[in-house]
Design an enzyme around this catalytic site. Sequence first.
Site, PDB file in Angstrom:
ATOM      1  N   TYR A  88      -9.357  -3.627  21.504  1.00 57.97           N
ATOM      2  CA  TYR A  88     -10.608  -4.211  21.002  1.00 57.97           C
ATOM      3  C   TYR A  88     -10.554  -5.734  21.091  1.00 57.97           C
ATOM      4  O   TYR A  88      -9.556  -6.357  20.718  1.00 57.97           O
ATOM      5  CB  TYR A  88     -10.841  -3.814  19.547  1.00 57.97           C
ATOM      6  CG  TYR A  88     -11.225  -2.364  19.372  1.00 57.97           C
ATOM      7  CD1 TYR A  88     -12.448  -1.902  19.852  1.00 57.97           C
ATOM      8  CD2 TYR A  88     -10.366  -1.482  18.735  1.00 57.97           C
ATOM      9  CE1 TYR A  88     -12.803  -0.562  19.683  1.00 57.97           C
ATOM     10  CE2 TYR A  88     -10.725  -0.148  18.566  1.00 57.97           C
ATOM     11  CZ  TYR A  88     -11.938   0.298  19.038  1.00 57.97           C
ATOM     12  OH  TYR A  88     -12.290   1.615  18.877  1.00 57.97           O
ATOM     13  N   LYS A 127       6.390   1.992 -10.125  1.00 59.15           N
ATOM     14  CA  LYS A 127       4.918   1.920 -10.142  1.00 59.15           C
ATOM     15  C   LYS A 127       4.380   2.131  -8.729  1.00 59.15           C
ATOM     16  O   LYS A 127       5.149   2.088  -7.755  1.00 59.15           O
ATOM     17  CB  LYS A 127       4.484   0.563 -10.687  1.00 59.15           C
ATOM     18  CG  LYS A 127       4.939  -0.621  -9.838  1.00 59.15           C
ATOM     19  CD  LYS A 127       4.723  -1.942 -10.549  1.00 59.15           C
ATOM     20  CE  LYS A 127       5.259  -3.089  -9.716  1.00 59.15           C
ATOM     21  NZ  LYS A 127       5.299  -4.353 -10.464  1.00 59.15           N
TER      22      LYS A 127
HETATM   23  C1  LIG Z   1       6.625  -4.803 -10.344  1.00 55.98           C
HETATM   24  C2  LIG Z   1       7.359  -5.426 -11.465  1.00 55.98           C
HETATM   25  C3  LIG Z   1       8.747  -5.600 -11.397  1.00 55.98           C
HETATM   26  C4  LIG Z   1       9.572  -5.296 -10.152  1.00 55.98           C
HETATM   27  O1  LIG Z   1       9.443  -6.396  -9.268  1.00 55.98           O
HETATM   28  P1  LIG Z   1      10.235  -6.440  -7.872  1.00 55.98           P
HETATM   29  O2  LIG Z   1       9.883  -7.771  -7.294  1.00 55.98           O
HETATM   30  O3  LIG Z   1       9.682  -5.322  -7.052  1.00 55.98           O
HETATM   31  O4  LIG Z   1      11.662  -6.284  -8.179  1.00 55.98           O
HETATM   32  C5  LIG Z   1       9.391  -6.091 -12.524  1.00 55.98           C
HETATM   33  N1  LIG Z   1       8.688  -6.414 -13.640  1.00 55.98           N
HETATM   34  C6  LIG Z   1       7.350  -6.289 -13.716  1.00 55.98           C
HETATM   35  C7  LIG Z   1       6.649  -6.685 -14.967  1.00 55.98           C
HETATM   36  C8  LIG Z   1       6.642  -5.804 -12.634  1.00 55.98           C
HETATM   37  O5  LIG Z   1       5.316  -5.681 -12.711  1.00 55.98           O
END
Ligand SMILES: *Cc1c(COP(=O)(O)O)cnc(C)c1O
Length: 359
Positions: free
Chosen positions: A254, A35
């Site tokens: 800054y 994702k």
């Molecule tokens: C993003 C996600 C994962 C992966 O999690 P990590 O901590 O990156 O291993 C697994 N399951 C779901 C439902 C997620 O949204």
Amino acid sequence: MPRPIRARLDWSALRHNHGVARRHAGKANIWSVVKADAYGHGLLPAARALMGATDGFALVELEGAMALRDAGINQPILLLEGFYQAEELPLFADLALVPAIHSMWQVDALVEARLPVRLPVYLKLNTGMNRLGFNPDEFATALARLDAADCVASLSLMTHFADADEERGIAEQLTAFRAVADGRRLPICVANSAALLRFEYSTGDWVRPGIMLYGSSPYPSVQSAAELDLRPVMTLESELIAVRELKAGDRIGYGGSFTAEEPMRIGIVACGYADGYPRHAPTGTPVLVAGRLTRTLGRVSMDKLCVDLSDLLPSVDVGAPVVLWGEGNPADDVATAAGTVAYELFCALAPRVPVIEVN
Ligand SMILES: *Cc1c(COP(=O)(O)O)cnc(C)c1O
């Protein structure tokens, strides 16, 4: 000449980390979580690097799933939030996508859908995270309705852990899950990276590692990525574009949030928050300059940040290589100093940063 900043992506490290996940997964199959554009690494190249090794891909973006199918990827694809509107269901059928069903409105939509093929479906149970999923008391209803639905090919059960990377762990949530799942003889999928690495009894039939594939530790305060045999995939690198000598009392950047207490040499790096480097990274955030770890100084600006060259050789000058995070300077350490997690650093990599792919 282009600005010297670039993100180097090492796909052999991605495959190596997937191998680590495979070792921990045992007999379980692996959904590689891609994702958010493969956590900022680029969906298609990451998926291509993994397609020979992994069992499926999981993401939340329907456009991403379409892009994977367009690229010729035929493996199962799990949509972790399912569909957002019933109108998407024909596309799920067309592309053979697996929706995670978390709400009764989705069950209604599936029951009413007239699809040309049956879909494999993940049914999501809420066991304590309280974001998505059916509570145990609604679960039997959802399951029975899906079981009877014309367009469901198979059912699997999933849940997501809130504390797999924390002291609390997963015991309570796993018990709640088992209370509902045990005895139903349905495939189960519960483990993210942290659960997969820490609690091997949680592997089930499928696992869902994300962050570990990209080479970061899901619990860096306990075990580093290197200790987990994970290698960085993304290295954000740049160069010193200026070097200057400060007198005692000179301020930097800054707001002048850093003041030199004695004469010192500093370097200016072509990297700022518009490249995805966190603006809230304070003085002292680790940075690798010419192969030596040193620290940032003062506030991060849009295009630049400053680094301490006091302990580096005088030969370290304009053009010296800088690693903001990645090889030699773990993203987890930078994230910790900046009060965030490596996930956020990777996802924030800005489109203006050129990407170089190796291996
Ligand atoms: C993003 C996600 C994962 C992966 O999690 P990590 O901590 O990156 O291993 C697994 N399951 C779901 C439902 C997620 O949204």
